[in-house]
Design an enzyme around this catalytic site. Sequence first.
Site, short mmCIF file in Angstrom:
data_model
loop_
_atom_site.label_atom_id
_atom_site.label_comp_id
_atom_site.label_asym_id
_atom_site.label_seq_id
_atom_site.Cartn_x
_atom_site.Cartn_y
_atom_site.Cartn_z
CB THR A 87 -0.86 0.05 1.11
OG1 THR A 87 -1.73 -1.04 1.06
CG2 THR A 87 -1.97 1.20 1.05
CB VAL A 88 3.39 2.62 2.20
CG1 VAL A 88 4.53 3.80 2.40
CG2 VAL A 88 2.48 2.60 3.46
CE LYS A 130 7.41 -10.21 2.19
NZ LYS A 130 6.36 -10.55 3.23
CE LYS A 167 2.99 1.05 13.08
NZ LYS A 167 2.77 1.13 11.64
CD GLU A 186 7.00 14.35 9.39
OE1 GLU A 186 6.22 14.11 10.28
OE2 GLU A 186 7.87 15.32 9.36
N GLY A 219 1.56 9.53 9.55
CA GLY A 219 1.27 9.43 8.09
C GLY A 219 1.37 10.90 7.81
CD GLU A 249 -3.61 -4.02 8.25
OE1 GLU A 249 -3.97 -4.87 7.59
OE2 GLU A 249 -3.18 -2.88 7.97
CG ASP A 308 0.59 1.97 15.19
OD1 ASP A 308 1.32 1.68 14.28
OD2 ASP A 308 0.01 3.09 15.22
CE LYS A 360 2.09 5.14 14.11
NZ LYS A 360 0.54 5.15 13.68
#
Length: 423
Positions: free
Chosen positions: A13-14, A45, A104, A128, A133, A189, A200, A204
């Site tokens: 996705t990113v 992959k 992260k 960043e 995000g 998810e 998460d 951060k």
Amino acid sequence: MAPIKAALLGFGTVGQGVYEALKTHREQLQNVLGKEVVIEGILVKDRSKKRELDEHVLITTDFDEILNIDGLEVVFEAIVGEEPGFTYLSRALDKGCHVITANKVMFAKHGRSLLDKAEALGRYVGYEATTAGGTPIIRSISQLLQVNEIHAVEAILNGTSNYILTNMREKGLPFHDVLVSAQELGYAEADPASDIEGHDAFYKLMILSELSFGETPKWEDVERKGITEVTREQISVFKDWGYKVKHLARIRRDRDQFISSVKPVLVDADHPLYGVEDVQNAITVETSLAGKVTVQGAGAGRLPTASAMVEDLTYVLQPQPVTRKKKTEQHADNNSESTDFTTVGEYVVIGSSVSFHGTDDVQILKQEIKEEHVFLLIECQVSTATLLKENPELAVYEVAGKEKNKKVEQEQKDVLLKKVTNL
């Protein structure tokens, strides 16, 4: 003029968002940098998977092939997990590349090592996208660090948890129903544990601690609690009392120690993060000169995260990028009589019955009985609140922004003490 050659590690996705952003904003980037930015290679992959890419792009499963791209200047890393991300970026720095990451977990554990290596090699690490995000938290703090000292950081760092708590309050729905909705919308998810259990946000916060203070607390000393025990009944009472429950990541340096946590906390309308809703992220930084500074924006998603990585690219490749300033040690101890004071705060205590015993001062500010549960808003010492949290039959929520140092004499304790038994 020769283009700026870049490579992508990961095309999920990113990674796809970075590739798209570089193409759709090609002209803007060229105006800023004076050169075109071109993705020359992508590490994946599975090479056989069909992808819509420019014909010249190298698709490979071998990282050595990425490093061997002639004239490679920048490596974007958008893969998951501590390894092989750390090894890849370390090798890219050795090769002379700037690196930009959204990882992260890896950066929380190895960020200092990468930053030190980059400084020694005259390269740059952009991170960043590791924290919130599209919210420019890292660059905002970096700019403040040019002169200001950071005293404290308080933030909403996980959009999934914020979305769930917002919708439980606004729609009166139970936790599970809103979680399913978040998964259907792509905010959570299939396995949401990292978000809803606070992992998460914890990673951060450790990244922000390293940036703000030059170090992190011992990870095991950070109080971490998720949102799974927040109930619809609790949120209803909080709302009636003028509070919202937010999953806050907070860290403050108090002389030679850190006070840090990631947990559900109550905020009122005076709190700077009170209005941050749904999947938004925000951070409030308390500084020595600028006071409290709050930054808010999209916390996650393909394009917001890609935006953060592309902005990092422009930051490093402009002719005179700002040099990262190392944070000096703080020796702030402005209160020589601190031993005469105790920290007092406000808390909501919830249980089927609540009893206070002992000599600690407890002032009851508000109480309500709802659906066989007692809700008490109290003012008490932090030590008292800590003991209450250790009682498994009680739920204890801190009210953010109500902490104060209070000189407590014994006669004051006797007046303030109220015992509540079997309510």
